[in-house]
Write an enzyme that holds these catalytic residues in place. Structure first.
Site, PDB file in Angstrom:
ATOM      1  N   GLN A  27      10.932  19.769 212.414  1.00  0.00           N
ATOM      2  CA  GLN A  27      11.832  20.114 211.360  1.00  0.00           C
ATOM      3  C   GLN A  27      13.255  20.931 212.183  1.00  0.00           C
ATOM      4  OE1 GLN A  27      10.921  22.186 207.751  1.00  0.00           O
ATOM      5  NE2 GLN A  27      14.161  21.959 206.911  1.00  0.00           N
ATOM      6  N   ASP A  49      -0.806  31.172 212.437  1.00  0.00           N
ATOM      7  CA  ASP A  49      -1.156  30.139 212.184  1.00  0.00           C
ATOM      8  C   ASP A  49      -1.300  28.261 212.276  1.00  0.00           C
ATOM      9  OD1 ASP A  49      -3.950  29.398 210.286  1.00  0.00           O
ATOM     10  OD2 ASP A  49      -2.008  27.940 210.338  1.00  0.00           O
ATOM     11  N   TYR A  54      -0.441  18.854 212.980  1.00  0.00           N
ATOM     12  CA  TYR A  54       0.773  19.281 213.209  1.00  0.00           C
ATOM     13  C   TYR A  54       2.222  18.694 213.758  1.00  0.00           C
ATOM     14  CZ  TYR A  54      -0.593  23.332 209.657  1.00  0.00           C
ATOM     15  OH  TYR A  54      -1.434  23.647 208.534  1.00  0.00           O
ATOM     16  N   TRP A 205      -2.072  29.781 202.537  1.00  0.00           N
ATOM     17  CA  TRP A 205      -0.436  28.935 202.588  1.00  0.00           C
ATOM     18  C   TRP A 205       0.196  28.854 201.374  1.00  0.00           C
ATOM     19  CZ3 TRP A 205       0.252  23.761 200.956  1.00  0.00           C
ATOM     20  CH2 TRP A 205      -1.604  23.145 200.574  1.00  0.00           C
ATOM     21  N   PRO A 207       2.830  30.736 200.064  1.00  0.00           N
ATOM     22  CA  PRO A 207       2.703  31.558 199.318  1.00  0.00           C
ATOM     23  C   PRO A 207       4.246  31.045 198.674  1.00  0.00           C
ATOM     24  CG  PRO A 207       3.801  32.610 202.144  1.00  0.00           C
ATOM     25  CD  PRO A 207       2.519  31.020 201.922  1.00  0.00           C
ATOM     26  N   LYS A 216      16.609  28.467 195.742  1.00  0.00           N
ATOM     27  CA  LYS A 216      17.054  28.406 196.395  1.00  0.00           C
ATOM     28  C   LYS A 216      17.508  27.099 195.439  1.00  0.00           C
ATOM     29  CE  LYS A 216      15.251  27.193 199.982  1.00  0.00           C
ATOM     30  NZ  LYS A 216      15.117  27.051 201.938  1.00  0.00           N
TER      31      LYS A 216
HETATM   32  N1  LIG Z   1      -4.526  24.767 205.386  1.00  0.00           N
HETATM   33  C1  LIG Z   1      -3.629  24.167 204.676  1.00  0.00           C
HETATM   34  O1  LIG Z   1      -3.793  23.061 204.452  1.00  0.00           O
HETATM   35  C2  LIG Z   1      -2.206  23.969 205.156  1.00  0.00           C
HETATM   36  C3  LIG Z   1      -0.964  23.340 204.663  1.00  0.00           C
HETATM   37  C4  LIG Z   1       0.178  23.731 204.001  1.00  0.00           C
HETATM   38  C5  LIG Z   1       0.439  25.118 205.293  1.00  0.00           C
HETATM   39  N2  LIG Z   1      -0.260  25.188 205.527  1.00  0.00           N
HETATM   40  C6  LIG Z   1      -0.390  26.981 206.629  1.00  0.00           C
HETATM   41  O2  LIG Z   1       0.763  27.976 205.507  1.00  0.00           O
HETATM   42  C7  LIG Z   1       1.845  28.024 206.854  1.00  0.00           C
HETATM   43  C8  LIG Z   1       2.749  28.180 205.702  1.00  0.00           C
HETATM   44  O3  LIG Z   1       2.899  26.793 204.679  1.00  0.00           O
HETATM   45  P1  LIG Z   1       4.429  26.402 204.437  1.00  0.00           P
HETATM   46  O4  LIG Z   1       5.866  26.523 205.670  1.00  0.00           O
HETATM   47  O5  LIG Z   1       4.525  25.498 203.426  1.00  0.00           O
HETATM   48  O6  LIG Z   1       4.360  28.120 203.649  1.00  0.00           O
HETATM   49  P2  LIG Z   1       6.822  28.679 202.508  1.00  0.00           P
HETATM   50  O7  LIG Z   1       6.363  30.184 203.268  1.00  0.00           O
HETATM   51  O8  LIG Z   1       5.280  28.700 201.385  1.00  0.00           O
HETATM   52  O9  LIG Z   1       7.550  27.957 202.711  1.00  0.00           O
HETATM   53  C9  LIG Z   1       7.806  28.425 203.730  1.00  0.00           C
HETATM   54  C10 LIG Z   1       9.266  27.435 203.934  1.00  0.00           C
HETATM   55  O10 LIG Z   1      10.230  27.590 202.923  1.00  0.00           O
HETATM   56  C11 LIG Z   1      11.525  28.198 203.277  1.00  0.00           C
HETATM   57  N3  LIG Z   1      11.973  29.647 203.037  1.00  0.00           N
HETATM   58  C12 LIG Z   1      11.173  30.436 203.774  1.00  0.00           C
HETATM   59  N4  LIG Z   1      11.530  31.644 203.427  1.00  0.00           N
HETATM   60  C13 LIG Z   1      12.532  31.539 202.837  1.00  0.00           C
HETATM   61  C14 LIG Z   1      13.902  32.271 201.900  1.00  0.00           C
HETATM   62  N5  LIG Z   1      13.694  33.484 202.536  1.00  0.00           N
HETATM   63  N6  LIG Z   1      14.769  31.563 201.653  1.00  0.00           N
HETATM   64  C15 LIG Z   1      15.358  30.947 201.869  1.00  0.00           C
HETATM   65  N7  LIG Z   1      14.311  29.782 201.766  1.00  0.00           N
HETATM   66  C16 LIG Z   1      13.182  30.579 202.825  1.00  0.00           C
HETATM   67  C17 LIG Z   1      11.886  27.775 204.821  1.00  0.00           C
HETATM   68  O11 LIG Z   1      11.879  25.909 204.498  1.00  0.00           O
HETATM   69  P3  LIG Z   1      13.547  25.687 204.507  1.00  0.00           P
HETATM   70  O12 LIG Z   1      14.056  26.285 205.285  1.00  0.00           O
HETATM   71  O13 LIG Z   1      13.034  24.081 205.198  1.00  0.00           O
HETATM   72  O14 LIG Z   1      14.205  25.506 202.871  1.00  0.00           O
HETATM   73  C18 LIG Z   1      10.029  27.677 205.284  1.00  0.00           C
HETATM   74  O15 LIG Z   1      10.051  26.711 206.247  1.00  0.00           O
HETATM   75  C19 LIG Z   1       1.964  26.435 207.310  1.00  0.00           C
HETATM   76  O16 LIG Z   1       2.857  26.852 208.006  1.00  0.00           O
HETATM   77  C20 LIG Z   1       0.662  26.593 207.796  1.00  0.00           C
HETATM   78  O17 LIG Z   1       0.568  27.442 208.571  1.00  0.00           O
HETATM   79  C21 LIG Z   1      -2.111  25.684 206.459  1.00  0.00           C
END
Ligand SMILES: NC(=O)c1ccc[n+]([C@@H]2O[C@H](COP(=O)([O-])OP(=O)(O)OC[C@H]3O[C@@H](n4cnc5c(N)ncnc54)[C@H](OP(=O)(O)O)[C@@H]3O)[C@@H](O)[C@H]2O)c1
Length: 332
Positions: A27, A49, A54, A205, A207, A216
């Site tokens: 992305q 992590d 990925y 993951w 959160p 948003k």
């Molecule tokens: N073990 C597994 O199966 C598994 C599966 C999924 C993830 N994970 C791990 O967990 C990590 C985090 O997952 P996630 O990316 O889904 O976590 P998340 O923190 O729930 O979501 C992150 C996304 O939310 C948006 N965001 C973050 N902070 C923001 C803010 N302050 N204001 C507005 N938008 C915001 C961004 O996307 P946009 O800007 O594009 O909207 C960002 O990429 C992954 O990188 C991976 O390491 C593990």
């Protein structure tokens, strides 16, 4: 930034970790990825992590380049194995062959001699657990991996692994990586109950539910430009959360966050960290400002009244059934 023990192990992790799923190598451009990693380091995040799968292995490469030059002892690098990394029949799963081959690729791409935490990305019902645990144990003996963990394993699968490790004197699982946030609480009964008894830490993951809990995404409106919901890869993962019902409940959380002196994103991350079973919450980001905002959830204590208000507002949107913890029946 506060740190916590990874389960009952001696390893400490930053209670907010940085992850690069969907973002690095896909992305976001390399420059934005580097800026996010730099912001994470600057804010005291030490735990990173990723996974071999990925962005078709590119995410590990981007992270490896972004962390180059950082004192290795000052960070914890976590990656995973299980999902396909190639077209071959053995480029997937938790066989000894794939584990031994995939770890070499991860080490090379991450530009490191060892991984702090190596995680089984799902449970592989096509490989005897003993084979997987012996392969992991060998990697620990070889010094290529320091700790082993799993991701999205059910309580009974973790129990089986602990029993085998005990009887065969193999290295023991120290962590589990499940999805956990205000609306997805399926680990709270079986997985957490077992993990707390056995000293297994949860590195959770999504959160902020991939951005949904920032508020948003507005009910009845198109997703904001540049958000995960508009990304070719990301949209498939976030779409099930974009219902008007859930999005309007999230809007109702705004005054609760304001009263607590937090943004909605900070409230969501802080919410996961109120649970003592959680070792770390892994945040994702497309921009360094998001990292800087979200890390402020570290050390926040939420009032019990705030937690009750959150439960009341989200109501039937909260998912708790432990049966939702699952791995594919057959290898993908
Ligand atoms: N073990 C597994 O199966 C598994 C599966 C999924 C993830 N994970 C791990 O967990 C990590 C985090 O997952 P996630 O990316 O889904 O976590 P998340 O923190 O729930 O979501 C992150 C996304 O939310 C948006 N965001 C973050 N902070 C923001 C803010 N302050 N204001 C507005 N938008 C915001 C961004 O996307 P946009 O800007 O594009 O909207 C960002 O990429 C992954 O990188 C991976 O390491 C593990």
């Amino acid at each position: 930034m506060e740190h916590r023990h990874l389960g009952r192990s001696g390893l400490k992790v930053s209670e907010i970790a940085y992850g690069n799923w969907i973002t690095h190598g896909s992305q976001v451009e390399e420059e934005a990825a580097r800026a996010c990693v730099a912001a994470a380091l600057d804010e005291g995040i030490t735990t990173f992590d990723t996974a071999d799968v990925y962005a078709g292995t590119r995410a590990e490469e981007v992270l490896g380049r972004a962390l180059q030059g950082i004192r290795r002892e000052s960070i914890e690098i976590c990656t995973k194995v299980y999902w396909p990394t190639g077209d071959g029949q053995n480029d997937r799963g938790l066989s000894r062959k794939h584990i031994m081959e995939s770890v070499e690729g991860s080490l090379r791409r991450l530009r490191t001699d060892y991984l702090d935490l190596y995680q089984a990305h799902r449970y592989d019902s096509e490989t005897p657990l003993e084979e997987t645990l012996r392969a992991f144990d060998d990697l620990v003996r070889q010094g290529k991996v320091l700790y082993i963990g799993v991701s999205e394993w059910r309580a009974e699968q973790i129990t089986d692994a602990l029993a085998i490790a005990y009887h065969l004197g193999l290295d023991r699982i120290v962590s589990n990586q499940p999805q956990y946030n205000m609306i997805w609480r399926v680990i709270e009964t079986e997985v957490i109950e077992l993990s707390q008894k056995e000293g297994i830490g949860q590195i959770v993951w999504s959160p902020i539910a991939q951005g949904v809990l920032t508020g948003k995404y507005q009910p009845g409106a198109a997703p904001p430009a540049g958000s995960r919901a508009t990304d070719e890869q990301g949209s498939g993962f976030i779409s099930r959360l974009l219902t008007d019902e859930l999005l309007s409940r999230v809007q109702q959380l705004n005054p609760v966050a304001q009263q607590a002196g937090l943004s909605l994103a900070q409230l969501a991350v802080a919410w996961t960290l109120q649970n003592p079973a959680i070792s770390a919450a892994i945040i994702g980001a497309t921009r360094p400002e998001q990292v800087r905002e979200n890390v402020k959830a570290s050390g926040v204590q939420l009032d019990p009244a705030v937690l009750t208000k959150i439960d009341d507002i989200l109501g039937d949107q909260i998912v708790t059934d432990p049966a939702y913890t699952s791995s594919p029946r057959k290898r993908p």
